[in-house]
Design an enzyme around this catalytic site. Sequence first.
Site, short mmCIF file in Angstrom:
data_model
loop_
_atom_site.label_atom_id
_atom_site.label_comp_id
_atom_site.label_asym_id
_atom_site.label_seq_id
_atom_site.Cartn_x
_atom_site.Cartn_y
_atom_site.Cartn_z
N SER A 1 45.00 44.61 45.72
CA SER A 1 45.15 45.70 46.69
C SER A 1 46.19 46.75 46.28
O SER A 1 46.95 47.24 47.11
CB SER A 1 45.46 45.13 48.08
N HIS B 1 39.54 36.06 35.26
CA HIS B 1 39.72 36.68 36.58
C HIS B 1 39.46 35.64 37.66
O HIS B 1 38.59 34.76 37.49
CB HIS B 1 38.76 37.88 36.74
N LYS C 1 34.42 45.83 38.46
CA LYS C 1 33.65 44.70 38.97
C LYS C 1 32.14 45.01 38.95
O LYS C 1 31.68 45.74 38.08
CB LYS C 1 34.16 44.29 40.35
N GLU D 1 47.46 38.08 39.58
CA GLU D 1 46.67 38.53 40.73
C GLU D 1 46.59 37.41 41.76
O GLU D 1 45.75 36.51 41.64
CB GLU D 1 45.25 38.90 40.29
N ASN E 1 39.44 47.64 37.03
CA ASN E 1 38.35 46.67 36.94
C ASN E 1 37.27 47.09 37.94
O ASN E 1 37.46 46.94 39.14
CB ASN E 1 38.92 45.27 37.27
N GLY F 1 41.21 42.42 47.16
CA GLY F 1 40.17 42.98 48.02
C GLY F 1 40.39 42.76 49.49
O GLY F 1 39.49 42.94 50.30
N GLU G 1 37.82 35.73 40.27
CA GLU G 1 36.41 35.64 40.70
C GLU G 1 35.59 34.82 39.71
O GLU G 1 34.63 34.15 40.10
CB GLU G 1 35.85 37.07 40.87
P1 13P Z 1 41.58 44.93 44.45
O1 13P Z 1 42.46 46.01 43.87
O2 13P Z 1 40.28 45.45 44.99
O3 13P Z 1 42.33 44.08 45.43
O4 13P Z 1 41.14 43.98 43.22
C1 13P Z 1 42.12 43.50 42.36
C2 13P Z 1 41.45 42.86 41.21
O5 13P Z 1 40.83 41.82 41.35
C3 13P Z 1 41.51 43.53 39.90
O6 13P Z 1 41.06 42.72 38.89
#
Ligand code: 13P
Length: 250
Positions: free
Chosen positions: A212, A94, A11, A166, A9, A172, A96
């Site tokens: 992560s 997601h 982002k 997740e 992803n 992150g 976010e």
């Molecule tokens: P990270 O791997 O940067 O922690 O992000 C995970 C994520 O949100 C994938 O959709």
Amino acid sequence: MKQYYIAGNWKMHRTIAESVELAKELVAKLEGSSSKIMIAPAFTSLAAVATVLKGSNVLLGAQNMGPEEQGAHTGEISPAMLKDAGVSVVILGHSERRHSYLETDELINKKLLLALKHGLEPILCVGETLAEREGGNLESVVRTQVVEGLKGVAETELAKVIIAYEPVWAIGTGKTATPEDADAVHAYIRRVLKELYSEKSAVAMTIQYGGSVKPENAAELMAKANIDGALVGGASLKAESFVPIVNFYK
Ligand code: 13P
């Protein structure tokens, strides 16, 4: 060995030119991998990246999708538009989107049903915040997101859905759920799926872990019985970190 599903992803990162460059590098380096692979660039890069991925073993995903077929929905992207751009997978719900843009389970469910109707493979993201985990609400939060997210999905359609667990506190932050913790939540999700559908469908579901994931921890996460892949954020933005995650088994 089961087939693992590793998705990236990207982002809100990378220009069109940068996306094309990264996609080219990934296609070259991931040829012959036994994992199922998907990358999800920004909307603006989808069509250009689709050209690069054509004929390769890397699928193209979108990071979100509008909840309607078409019409007066300023700023939204329809399933037909995604397919037109060469997309076959769509990440939905997601954290976010849930937390920064207040997407509800109801909205995510609407998108998921629409994605299935159009033959797109939805990746339904679920996961608890740190406060929810510490408050003892992990299971109820994840249960609600799974039950509400899959509302109206027939068992025959369920095989086309992927779930990504997740935990919000691991995204992150550099904090990964331990392989044991992640496996336990994946096992719980399978219990919920068994209640909703059947043991067979619960066992067959592909459940990715996200939060992560790095080259250093991918193999130990994938070694867990209930973890079938990864949804990778930060580490998917460079071939040097994404390739070893996809090929964790080597
Ligand atoms: P990270 O791997 O940067 O922690 O992000 C995970 C994520 O949100 C994938 O959709």
